[in-house]
Write a protein that holds these residues in place. Structure first.
Motif, PDB file in Angstrom:
ATOM      1  N   ALA A 159       0.357  -1.341   0.140  1.00 43.68           N
ATOM      2  CA  ALA A 159      -0.082  -0.042  -0.104  1.00 43.68           C
ATOM      3  C   ALA A 159       0.633   1.193   0.090  1.00 43.68           C
ATOM      4  O   ALA A 159       0.510   2.414  -0.949  1.00 43.68           O
ATOM      5  N   LYS A 160       1.771   1.297   0.885  1.00 46.82           N
ATOM      6  CA  LYS A 160       3.263   2.661   0.699  1.00 46.82           C
ATOM      7  C   LYS A 160       3.677   2.611  -0.543  1.00 46.82           C
ATOM      8  O   LYS A 160       3.226   3.960  -0.605  1.00 46.82           O
ATOM      9  N   LEU A 161       3.747   1.580  -1.442  1.00 50.18           N
ATOM     10  CA  LEU A 161       4.564   1.619  -2.418  1.00 50.18           C
ATOM     11  C   LEU A 161       3.383   1.948  -3.638  1.00 50.18           C
ATOM     12  O   LEU A 161       4.116   2.703  -4.565  1.00 50.18           O
ATOM     13  N   ALA A 162       2.636   1.645  -3.545  1.00 51.47           N
ATOM     14  CA  ALA A 162       1.639   2.100  -4.289  1.00 51.47           C
ATOM     15  C   ALA A 162       0.771   3.361  -3.975  1.00 51.47           C
ATOM     16  O   ALA A 162       0.988   4.655  -5.490  1.00 51.47           O
ATOM     17  N   ALA A 163       0.829   3.360  -2.862  1.00 54.45           N
ATOM     18  CA  ALA A 163       0.664   5.796  -2.675  1.00 54.45           C
ATOM     19  C   ALA A 163       1.813   6.129  -3.170  1.00 54.45           C
ATOM     20  O   ALA A 163       1.578   7.742  -3.781  1.00 54.45           O
ATOM     21  N   GLY A 164       3.252   6.019  -2.862  1.00 57.28           N
ATOM     22  CA  GLY A 164       4.227   7.137  -3.347  1.00 57.28           C
ATOM     23  C   GLY A 164       4.308   6.685  -4.758  1.00 57.28           C
ATOM     24  O   GLY A 164       4.804   7.204  -4.841  1.00 57.28           O
ATOM     25  N   ARG A 165       4.084   5.603  -5.643  1.00 58.26           N
ATOM     26  CA  ARG A 165       3.900   5.832  -6.888  1.00 58.26           C
ATOM     27  C   ARG A 165       2.897   6.455  -7.346  1.00 58.26           C
ATOM     28  O   ARG A 165       3.128   7.385  -9.104  1.00 58.26           O
ATOM     29  N   PHE A 166       1.520   6.449  -6.812  1.00 62.84           N
ATOM     30  CA  PHE A 166       1.178   6.999  -7.583  1.00 62.84           C
ATOM     31  C   PHE A 166       1.148   8.992  -6.899  1.00 62.84           C
ATOM     32  O   PHE A 166       1.359   9.980  -7.796  1.00 62.84           O
ATOM     33  N   LEU A 167       2.350   9.331  -5.641  1.00 64.05           N
ATOM     34  CA  LEU A 167       2.517  10.725  -5.734  1.00 64.05           C
ATOM     35  C   LEU A 167       3.479  10.962  -7.018  1.00 64.05           C
ATOM     36  O   LEU A 167       3.235  12.400  -7.587  1.00 64.05           O
ATOM     37  N   VAL A 168       4.504  10.071  -7.102  1.00 62.82           N
ATOM     38  CA  VAL A 168       5.496  10.562  -8.104  1.00 62.82           C
ATOM     39  C   VAL A 168       4.619  10.447  -9.176  1.00 62.82           C
ATOM     40  O   VAL A 168       4.528  11.454 -10.258  1.00 62.82           O
ATOM     41  N   LYS A 169       3.823   9.697  -9.579  1.00 64.81           N
ATOM     42  CA  LYS A 169       3.003  10.151 -11.149  1.00 64.81           C
ATOM     43  C   LYS A 169       2.438  11.176 -11.538  1.00 64.81           C
ATOM     44  O   LYS A 169       2.826  12.462 -11.981  1.00 64.81           O
ATOM     45  N   GLN A 170       1.827  11.433 -10.395  1.00 62.11           N
ATOM     46  CA  GLN A 170       1.101  12.566  -9.812  1.00 62.11           C
ATOM     47  C   GLN A 170       2.212  14.233 -10.100  1.00 62.11           C
ATOM     48  O   GLN A 170       1.608  14.993 -10.833  1.00 62.11           O
ATOM     49  N   ALA A 171       3.417  14.060  -9.564  1.00 61.91           N
ATOM     50  CA  ALA A 171       4.670  15.365  -9.546  1.00 61.91           C
ATOM     51  C   ALA A 171       4.663  15.423 -10.804  1.00 61.91           C
ATOM     52  O   ALA A 171       4.678  16.464 -11.361  1.00 61.91           O
ATOM     53  N   ASN A 172       4.834  13.997 -12.065  1.00 61.47           N
ATOM     54  CA  ASN A 172       5.523  14.033 -13.074  1.00 61.47           C
ATOM     55  C   ASN A 172       4.591  15.090 -14.383  1.00 61.47           C
ATOM     56  O   ASN A 172       5.099  15.264 -15.558  1.00 61.47           O
TER      57      ASN A 172
END
Length: 232
Positions: free
Chosen positions: A26-39
């Motif tokens: 869940a943490k990894l998925a949340a992190g990847r979402f934030l990275v995708k959002q920032a990009n």
């Protein structure tokens, strides 16, 4: 302990492992979402107009932030050449050596972002940072690949200001930390980042009997964000 108690103990441990694995995923998925959002943001500096100018110590600059695909080709060429001018000798002293083609490829990859400072009078680029929003050892980070200034614009506070801008963009987009790599045989850079309050990151490799490392990984944490480590 009887067989029934033993089975119960193993069952509890299995449940704990499954829960921990679920939390990590869940943490990894949340992190990847934030990275995708920032990009996906066209310009992460746009909402900070006061950080788009630097006027101190005799310098007058404007700053802009763009993806590599949006940079003028001549600006990217300037950045690659400045990196070579400033860093080739440092790389040649390292175990990996200097590979011009490899550095050019790295600086041209689609994931690259550029924070660039322009002289207000000449409109020429005078400093840049190549950075990325990315996952690093399971954490969402802004990774600073390069911070390079033309020689005549160094030691005037611009480099420190640009690091503050990177931190602002990182933390406003909920990245856990800003991360960078620095050569141990580059004492000026080590001192600079220490003054900027960067510390050795937990992912930095440690010398041992079998291997020594000529670089350190430094970072600055987002103090507004709780740290939740992952073992993945």
């Amino acid at each position: 302990m009887n067989q029934k108690q033993s089975r119960k103990g193993k069952s509890e441990k299995t449940k704990e492992r499954r829960a921990a694995l679920k939390a990590e995923r869940a943490k990894l998925a949340a992190g990847r979402f934030l990275v995708k959002q920032a990009n996906s943001i066209p310009d992460p500096l746009e909402k900070f107009p006061t950080f788009q100018k630097y006027e101190r110590n005799g310098l007058s600059c404007t700053l802009s932030c763009k993806k590599v695909k949006d940079l003028a080709p001549e600006t990217l060429e300037w950045a690659i050449e400045l990196c070579s001018t400033n860093m080739k000798a440092m790389y040649e002293k390292s175990s990996g050596g200097w590979r011009a083609w490899e550095k050019r490829e790295e600086m041209s990859e689609d994931a690259a972002w550029y924070l660039i400072a322009y002289d207000t009078n000449s409109q020429k680029p005078i400093a840049f940072s190549h950075f990325r929003f990315d996952m690093d050892f399971g954490d969402e980070v802004l990774y600073c690949y390069e911070l390079q200034l033309e020689k005549e614009y160094q030691k005037k506070g611009l480099g420190k200001f640009m690091m503050q801008v990177l931190e602002l963009m990182a933390f406003s987009n909920q990245m856990l930390k800003v991360v960078l790599t620095v050569f141990k045989h580059n004492p000026d850079a080590m001192t600079f980042y220490e003054k900027c309050k960067y510390e050795v990151d937990e992912t930095s490799p440690e010398d041992n009997f079998d291997e020594t490392f000529d670089y350190s990984i430094l970072s600055k944490l987002n103090k507004m964000k709780p740290t939740q480590k992952t073992s993945l």
